[in-house]
Design an enzyme around this catalytic site. Structure first.
Site, PDB file in Angstrom:
ATOM      1  N   SER A 253       1.062  -1.065  -0.008  1.00 17.68           N
ATOM      2  CA  SER A 253      -0.016   0.080  -0.060  1.00 17.68           C
ATOM      3  C   SER A 253       1.099   1.217   0.093  1.00 17.68           C
ATOM      4  CB  SER A 253      -1.013  -0.103   1.081  1.00 17.68           C
ATOM      5  OG  SER A 253      -1.926   0.945   1.066  1.00 17.68           O
TER       6      SER A 253
ATOM      7  N   HIS B  72      -2.507  -0.912  -3.434  1.00 14.04           N
ATOM      8  CA  HIS B  72      -3.735  -0.198  -3.248  1.00 14.04           C
ATOM      9  C   HIS B  72      -3.384   1.121  -4.169  1.00 14.04           C
ATOM     10  CE1 HIS B  72      -4.237  -2.178   0.847  1.00 14.04           C
ATOM     11  NE2 HIS B  72      -4.758  -2.982  -0.183  1.00 14.04           N
TER      12      HIS B  72
ATOM     13  N   ASP C  44      -4.231  -4.570   5.530  1.00 13.54           N
ATOM     14  CA  ASP C  44      -4.632  -5.502   4.445  1.00 13.54           C
ATOM     15  C   ASP C  44      -3.375  -6.656   4.317  1.00 13.54           C
ATOM     16  OD1 ASP C  44      -6.250  -6.561   2.689  1.00 13.54           O
ATOM     17  OD2 ASP C  44      -5.555  -5.166   1.166  1.00 13.54           O
TER      18      ASP C  44
END
Ligand SMILES: C[S@@+](CC[C@H](N)C(=O)[O-])C[C@H]1O[C@@H](n2cnc3c(N)ncnc32)[C@H](O)[C@@H]1O
Lengths: 273, 187
Positions: free
Chosen positions: B12, B39, B132
């Protein structure tokens, strides 16, 4: 999410149960998603064992309904992929405006956000009065929700941004009445929408259309099933009609591809042959 | 690990820089695919494959749904869909709810890959500001795969790999400099 509660074998057992007991055929669906969905509902509903879970699906009609609702993915948005809706507004729908009646099939419409988006564009193009949108889905429950035309107020800012990016120039809030956390869309927008159940796997063509939209449904199907559904669309689409798919879906590689010409930039094809 | 069949990288905030440094040093004859789930904002998606392909001779492409997964290819998860791995080693896409506020969610790819590749999978979690990927790594571990994280000290945002370290048995903690060498040694 705990995925280990449901095995691949469990998935196959449940899919064949659904087919034999209820006539719902999910055997052509991609397994990874289905398995995640089944594990999810198994955990959410705190099933005690696979045997108990299976028994309930087979014997409790209401639970079966919930199960089908939960294994299919119903997530949707208004004006999702604004550039797609811009293409409808600026190119596709104006072309169809020359027909005396514009028949549109929105397959896999879920809770209706797309149907209202199209209705808004038709209204702004002054075509709504001579259009009919058949919005269909496998799940009766999402269709009931769609027919209420009530959505969460918390989504409206996002939808309004999408609407503007898609070429909308009105005040988006003029299409709904806000009441606390809910936004109720004008009844006028749904006057030309017919919501009804239709299963793309087992039901046949039911009309001829000038525009068929089916977005983010084919991704859940295996290649064979995708091809069958594309055949169904082909046989339901007028000559020179348009077929619109989701941003990662395609008619390429299918049996119908040679009769379809893609509009540059978007997942929209015109039937040319 | 027994012969690697897939190497998956999740990341991310702060992970793109890492990829740009690591990819140029990855051998171009790796006998497995590299699958990247990071992401990013919806809309800027199509830029990523182009950007990464300037850094490697390997074929870089955004995943198409139902695509067969091939060795020696770098696959990028498309934005706004979860990327799932099927048992028959094909990709499928899923537009279900966001997980950990993310779509694609690293967890979804790690988890489905864990079952598809079992012991022949290695998953690397990079810099990021949410958790995540942590559950996904747990799952990879439970199916016998190899769990890897970026050294939190070297991460622009340490939270994600640090969370993994706290919650999952990690096989290797890698600095940015070590990553390509590690990938090159797998085969
Ligand atoms: C992810 S939603 C897509 C909604 C919307 N078209 C969009 O793109 O935002 C998928 C929908 O397809 C429906 N669906 C799944 N299988 C179907 C089938 N066999 N026949 C008709 N609809 C189906 C689901 O019930 C769900 O509402």
């Amino acid at each position: 999410m705990d995925l280990s509660v449901i095995t691949d074998e469990h998935v196959e057992i449940l899919l064949s149960d659904l087919l034999e007991q209820y006539g719902y055929d999910f055997t052509g669906y991609s397994r990874a998603s289905i398995k995640r969905r089944i594990s999810r509902i198994y955990t959410l509903d705190r099933a005690l064992s696979f045997a108990e879970f299976r028994y309930r699906i087979l014997n409790d009609q209401a639970y079966f309904k919930r199960f089908v609702e939960q294994i299919t993915v119903n997530v949707t948005e208004m004006f999702r992929d604004p550039s797609f809706f811009r293409k409808l507004r600026e190119e596709v729908l104006p072309k169809l405006g020359t027909y005396p009646l514009i028949r549109i099939w929105l397959a896999g419409c879920s809770t209706g956000e797309e149907a209202y988006s199209i209705s808004i564009i038709l209204k702004e193009l002054n075509l709504l009065h001579k259009s009919l949108i058949y919005a269909t889905d496998l799940n009766p429950t999402v269709l009931e929700k769609a027919a209420q035309s009530i959505f969460a107020m918390s989504q409206m800012q996002q939808y309004s941004e999408n609407y503007i990016l898609s070429g909308g120039t009105k005040e988006f809030s003029s299409y709904y009445t806000a009441s606390y956390s809910l936004a109720k869309f004008d009844d006028e927008l749904k006057r030309k929408i017919v919501f009804s159940t239709h299963n793309l796997v087992s039901d046949h063509s039911f009309n001829e259309f000038q525009l068929i939209l089916c977005r983010n449904v084919l991704i859940y199907f295996n290649r064979d099933l995708q091809h069958n559904v594309l055949d169904l669309f082909d046989s339901s689409l007028d000559e020179l009609g348009y077929l619109a798919l989701g941003s990662k879906e395609t008619v390429e590689f299918s049996r119908i591809s040679n009769r379809y010409k893609r509009l540059p930039g978007e997942k929209i094809w015109r039937k040319v042959g | 690990m027994t012969k690697c069949k897939a190497f998956i990288i999740g990341g991310s905030a702060g992970s793109l820089e890492v990829l740009l440094k690591v990819l140029p040093n990855v051998r171009t004859d790796i006998p497995f695919p590299i699958i990247i789930v990071i992401h990013r904002k919806h809309g800027v998606d199509s830029l990523l494959p182009a950007l990464l392909s300037t850094r490697t001779e390997l074929k870089v492409k955004e995943v198409d749904e139902k695509e067969e997964i091939m060795a020696g290819t770098v696959y990028i998860a498309p934005s706004d869909y979860h990327l799932l791995i099927e048992q028959n080693e094909t990709f499928s896409l899923d537009y279900s709810e966001k997980i950990n506020y993310s779509r694609p969610a690293i967890d979804a790819t790690f988890q489905t890959a864990a079952e598809a590749y079992k012991t022949k999978l290695a998953c690397l979690l990079l810099s990021g500001s949410n958790s995540d990927g942590v559950n996904g790594l747990k799952y990879v571990k439970s199916w016998g795969g190899t769990t890897l994280i970026q050294d939190p000290d070297s991460a622009q945002v340490a939270y994600m790999p640090a969370q993994a370290q706290l919650n999952v048995a990690i096989d290797q903690v890698l600095t940015i400099e070590d990553m390509a060498a590690f990938i090159n040694l797998l085969s």
